[in-house]
Write a protein that holds these residues in place. Structure first.
Motif, PDB file in Angstrom:
ATOM      1  N   PHE A 110       0.614  -1.101   0.110  1.00  0.00           N
ATOM      2  CA  PHE A 110       0.044   0.000  -0.007  1.00  0.00           C
ATOM      3  C   PHE A 110       0.906   1.415   0.056  1.00  0.00           C
ATOM      4  CE2 PHE A 110      -2.475   3.125   2.420  1.00  0.00           C
ATOM      5  CZ  PHE A 110      -3.272   3.438   1.470  1.00  0.00           C
ATOM      6  N   PHE A 111       2.029   1.379   0.747  1.00  0.00           N
ATOM      7  CA  PHE A 111       2.735   2.415   0.776  1.00  0.00           C
ATOM      8  C   PHE A 111       3.731   2.598  -0.406  1.00  0.00           C
ATOM      9  CE2 PHE A 111       1.419   2.816   5.217  1.00  0.00           C
ATOM     10  CZ  PHE A 111       1.715   3.878   5.582  1.00  0.00           C
ATOM     11  N   GLU A 112       4.032   1.430  -1.096  1.00  0.00           N
ATOM     12  CA  GLU A 112       4.522   1.567  -2.164  1.00  0.00           C
ATOM     13  C   GLU A 112       3.783   2.020  -3.348  1.00  0.00           C
ATOM     14  OE1 GLU A 112       7.854  -1.248  -4.784  1.00  0.00           O
ATOM     15  OE2 GLU A 112       5.993  -2.257  -3.717  1.00  0.00           O
ATOM     16  N   ARG A 113       2.538   1.633  -3.473  1.00  0.00           N
ATOM     17  CA  ARG A 113       1.437   2.109  -4.317  1.00  0.00           C
ATOM     18  C   ARG A 113       1.332   3.768  -4.127  1.00  0.00           C
ATOM     19  NH1 ARG A 113      -1.594  -3.097  -4.123  1.00  0.00           N
ATOM     20  NH2 ARG A 113      -0.946  -3.962  -5.918  1.00  0.00           N
ATOM     21  N   LEU A 114       1.388   4.120  -2.950  1.00  0.00           N
ATOM     22  CA  LEU A 114       1.157   5.489  -2.689  1.00  0.00           C
ATOM     23  C   LEU A 114       2.478   6.237  -2.857  1.00  0.00           C
ATOM     24  CD1 LEU A 114      -0.631   5.733   0.902  1.00  0.00           C
ATOM     25  CD2 LEU A 114      -1.712   6.205  -1.438  1.00  0.00           C
ATOM     26  N   GLY A 115       3.497   5.720  -3.414  1.00  0.00           N
ATOM     27  CA  GLY A 115       5.026   6.362  -3.864  1.00  0.00           C
ATOM     28  C   GLY A 115       5.681   6.680  -2.520  1.00  0.00           C
ATOM     29  N   PHE A 116       5.483   6.448  -1.322  1.00  0.00           N
ATOM     30  CA  PHE A 116       6.352   6.525  -0.137  1.00  0.00           C
ATOM     31  C   PHE A 116       7.604   5.726  -0.107  1.00  0.00           C
ATOM     32  CE2 PHE A 116       2.085   8.039   1.623  1.00  0.00           C
ATOM     33  CZ  PHE A 116       2.431   9.247   1.705  1.00  0.00           C
ATOM     34  N   TYR A 117       7.370   4.481  -0.569  1.00  0.00           N
ATOM     35  CA  TYR A 117       8.444   3.357  -0.595  1.00  0.00           C
ATOM     36  C   TYR A 117       8.725   2.566  -1.737  1.00  0.00           C
ATOM     37  CZ  TYR A 117       9.653  -1.170   1.536  1.00  0.00           C
ATOM     38  OH  TYR A 117      10.098  -2.366   1.563  1.00  0.00           O
ATOM     39  N   THR A 118       9.941   2.570  -1.921  1.00  0.00           N
ATOM     40  CA  THR A 118      10.290   2.005  -3.276  1.00  0.00           C
ATOM     41  C   THR A 118      11.343   1.119  -2.920  1.00  0.00           C
ATOM     42  OG1 THR A 118       9.999   3.796  -4.666  1.00  0.00           O
ATOM     43  CG2 THR A 118      11.401   2.382  -5.585  1.00  0.00           C
ATOM     44  N   MET A 119      10.952  -0.137  -3.389  1.00  0.00           N
ATOM     45  CA  MET A 119      11.910  -1.523  -3.148  1.00  0.00           C
ATOM     46  C   MET A 119      12.685  -1.474  -4.271  1.00  0.00           C
ATOM     47  SD  MET A 119       9.299  -4.300  -1.599  1.00  0.00           S
ATOM     48  CE  MET A 119       8.704  -4.744  -2.927  1.00  0.00           C
ATOM     49  N   GLU A 120      14.267  -1.643  -3.935  1.00  0.00           N
ATOM     50  CA  GLU A 120      15.287  -1.968  -5.016  1.00  0.00           C
ATOM     51  C   GLU A 120      15.738  -3.343  -5.154  1.00  0.00           C
ATOM     52  OE1 GLU A 120      16.378   0.478  -7.320  1.00  0.00           O
ATOM     53  OE2 GLU A 120      14.887   1.628  -6.559  1.00  0.00           O
ATOM     54  N   ASN A 121      16.164  -3.927  -3.905  1.00  0.00           N
ATOM     55  CA  ASN A 121      16.699  -5.334  -3.774  1.00  0.00           C
ATOM     56  C   ASN A 121      16.064  -5.920  -2.757  1.00  0.00           C
ATOM     57  OD1 ASN A 121      18.634  -5.007  -6.049  1.00  0.00           O
ATOM     58  ND2 ASN A 121      19.547  -3.519  -4.671  1.00  0.00           N
ATOM     59  N   TRP A 122      14.613  -5.683  -2.823  1.00  0.00           N
ATOM     60  CA  TRP A 122      13.971  -6.382  -1.531  1.00  0.00           C
ATOM     61  C   TRP A 122      12.463  -6.728  -1.981  1.00  0.00           C
ATOM     62  CZ3 TRP A 122      15.854  -6.975   3.033  1.00  0.00           C
ATOM     63  CH2 TRP A 122      14.927  -7.479   4.214  1.00  0.00           C
ATOM     64  N   GLU A 123      12.226  -7.761  -1.216  1.00  0.00           N
ATOM     65  CA  GLU A 123      10.759  -8.398  -1.591  1.00  0.00           C
ATOM     66  C   GLU A 123       9.928  -8.309  -0.285  1.00  0.00           C
ATOM     67  OE1 GLU A 123       9.715  -9.491  -4.605  1.00  0.00           O
ATOM     68  OE2 GLU A 123      11.908  -9.150  -5.313  1.00  0.00           O
ATOM     69  N   TYR A 124       8.711  -8.224  -0.346  1.00  0.00           N
ATOM     70  CA  TYR A 124       7.816  -8.421   0.630  1.00  0.00           C
ATOM     71  C   TYR A 124       8.005  -9.656   1.670  1.00  0.00           C
ATOM     72  CZ  TYR A 124       5.300  -4.876  -2.226  1.00  0.00           C
ATOM     73  OH  TYR A 124       5.143  -3.772  -2.961  1.00  0.00           O
ATOM     74  N   ILE A 125       8.533 -10.629   1.059  1.00  0.00           N
ATOM     75  CA  ILE A 125       8.504 -11.761   1.866  1.00  0.00           C
ATOM     76  C   ILE A 125       9.625 -11.567   3.019  1.00  0.00           C
ATOM     77  CG2 ILE A 125       9.654 -13.204   0.059  1.00  0.00           C
ATOM     78  CD1 ILE A 125       7.060 -14.698   2.528  1.00  0.00           C
ATOM     79  N   TYR A 126      10.735 -11.096   2.492  1.00  0.00           N
ATOM     80  CA  TYR A 126      11.881 -10.890   3.273  1.00  0.00           C
ATOM     81  C   TYR A 126      11.454 -10.130   4.621  1.00  0.00           C
ATOM     82  CZ  TYR A 126      14.207 -11.336  -1.181  1.00  0.00           C
ATOM     83  OH  TYR A 126      14.779 -11.927  -2.186  1.00  0.00           O
ATOM     84  N   SER A 127      10.370  -9.297   4.555  1.00  0.00           N
ATOM     85  CA  SER A 127       9.967  -8.591   5.658  1.00  0.00           C
ATOM     86  C   SER A 127       9.195  -9.366   6.734  1.00  0.00           C
ATOM     87  CB  SER A 127       9.181  -7.044   5.371  1.00  0.00           C
ATOM     88  OG  SER A 127       9.759  -6.310   4.430  1.00  0.00           O
ATOM     89  N   PHE A 128       8.745 -10.314   6.202  1.00  0.00           N
ATOM     90  CA  PHE A 128       7.712 -11.141   7.065  1.00  0.00           C
ATOM     91  C   PHE A 128       8.510 -11.551   8.362  1.00  0.00           C
ATOM     92  CE2 PHE A 128       5.718 -15.362   7.907  1.00  0.00           C
ATOM     93  CZ  PHE A 128       4.446 -14.937   8.269  1.00  0.00           C
ATOM     94  N   PRO A 129       9.546 -12.534   8.263  1.00  0.00           N
ATOM     95  CA  PRO A 129      10.185 -12.925   9.592  1.00  0.00           C
ATOM     96  C   PRO A 129      10.541 -11.836  10.364  1.00  0.00           C
ATOM     97  CG  PRO A 129      11.577 -13.139   7.616  1.00  0.00           C
ATOM     98  CD  PRO A 129      10.257 -12.997   7.012  1.00  0.00           C
ATOM     99  N   ILE A 130      11.044 -10.548   9.495  1.00  0.00           N
ATOM    100  CA  ILE A 130      11.739  -9.753  10.508  1.00  0.00           C
ATOM    101  C   ILE A 130      10.689  -8.930  11.470  1.00  0.00           C
ATOM    102  CG2 ILE A 130      12.645  -7.235  10.280  1.00  0.00           C
ATOM    103  CD1 ILE A 130      14.000  -8.347   7.545  1.00  0.00           C
ATOM    104  N   TYR A 131       9.168  -8.785  10.757  1.00  0.00           N
ATOM    105  CA  TYR A 131       8.308  -8.177  11.436  1.00  0.00           C
ATOM    106  C   TYR A 131       7.986  -9.176  12.801  1.00  0.00           C
ATOM    107  CZ  TYR A 131       7.682  -4.330   8.485  1.00  0.00           C
ATOM    108  OH  TYR A 131       7.775  -3.104   7.760  1.00  0.00           O
ATOM    109  N   ILE A 132       7.947 -10.356  12.424  1.00  0.00           N
ATOM    110  CA  ILE A 132       7.740 -11.498  13.617  1.00  0.00           C
ATOM    111  C   ILE A 132       8.744 -11.440  14.744  1.00  0.00           C
ATOM    112  CG2 ILE A 132       7.430 -13.887  14.049  1.00  0.00           C
ATOM    113  CD1 ILE A 132       6.269 -14.485  11.288  1.00  0.00           C
TER     114      ILE A 132
END
Length: 152
Positions: A110-132
């Motif tokens: 959602f934040f990426e679609r709003l233009g606040f956040y741009t991933m270069e070398n990252w995938e959403y799945i990488y964030s998953f264990p980090i937030y846990i």
């Protein structure tokens, strides 16, 4: 000022107000400790990711900071500590998985679609264990009973 700056500012202030309203006054210190632990860890990881070129932010409240303080200083710690207070008998791991799923696969896109956040070398799945992990560590900090009475 553009709409994105105003939205970012609102997302810094409003969650704090909600947190102050919903948090039991007797548990402020406990959850503030957890809050700042989460804030420090998420900010450090965010600075690290931006420094490595894994992602960058464009819609920032303070343009001179490389990270998105709205996310690190407000949204992540507020939502995590509020979730810790809701139905505390539910397994922290279950809550962490639900939280991480929502943030990683709904919040970040959602934040990426709003233009606040741009991933270069990252995938959403990488964030998953980090937030846990951040959630579980913050929950652990919130449940410490190691505070002793100060001597006079």
């Amino acid at each position: 000022m553009h709409w994105d700056w105003w939205l970012s500012l609102t997302l810094v202030i409003v969650p704090w107000i909600i947190w102050l309203i919903v948090t039991n006054k007797k548990t402020y210190a406990r959850f503030m400790l957890s809050f700042f632990f989460i804030l420090i860890i998420s900010s450090w990881l965010d600075f690290f990711g931006v420094s490595l070129g894994l992602w960058y932010y464009s819609g920032k409240v303070i343009p001179t900071l490389p990270s998105y303080i709205t996310w690190d200083f407000s949204l992540i710690p507020v939502t995590m500590t509020i979730l810790m207070q809701i139905k505390p008998h539910i397994s922290p791991l279950k809550k962490a998985i639900v939280y991480s799923t929502i943030v990683s696969f709904i919040g970040e896109p959602f934040f990426e679609r709003l233009g606040f956040y741009t991933m270069e070398n990252w995938e959403y799945i990488y964030s998953f264990p980090i937030y846990i992990i951040i959630y579980l560590c913050g929950d652990w900090v919130s449940k410490r009973n190691s505070f002793a009475t100060l001597s006079k």
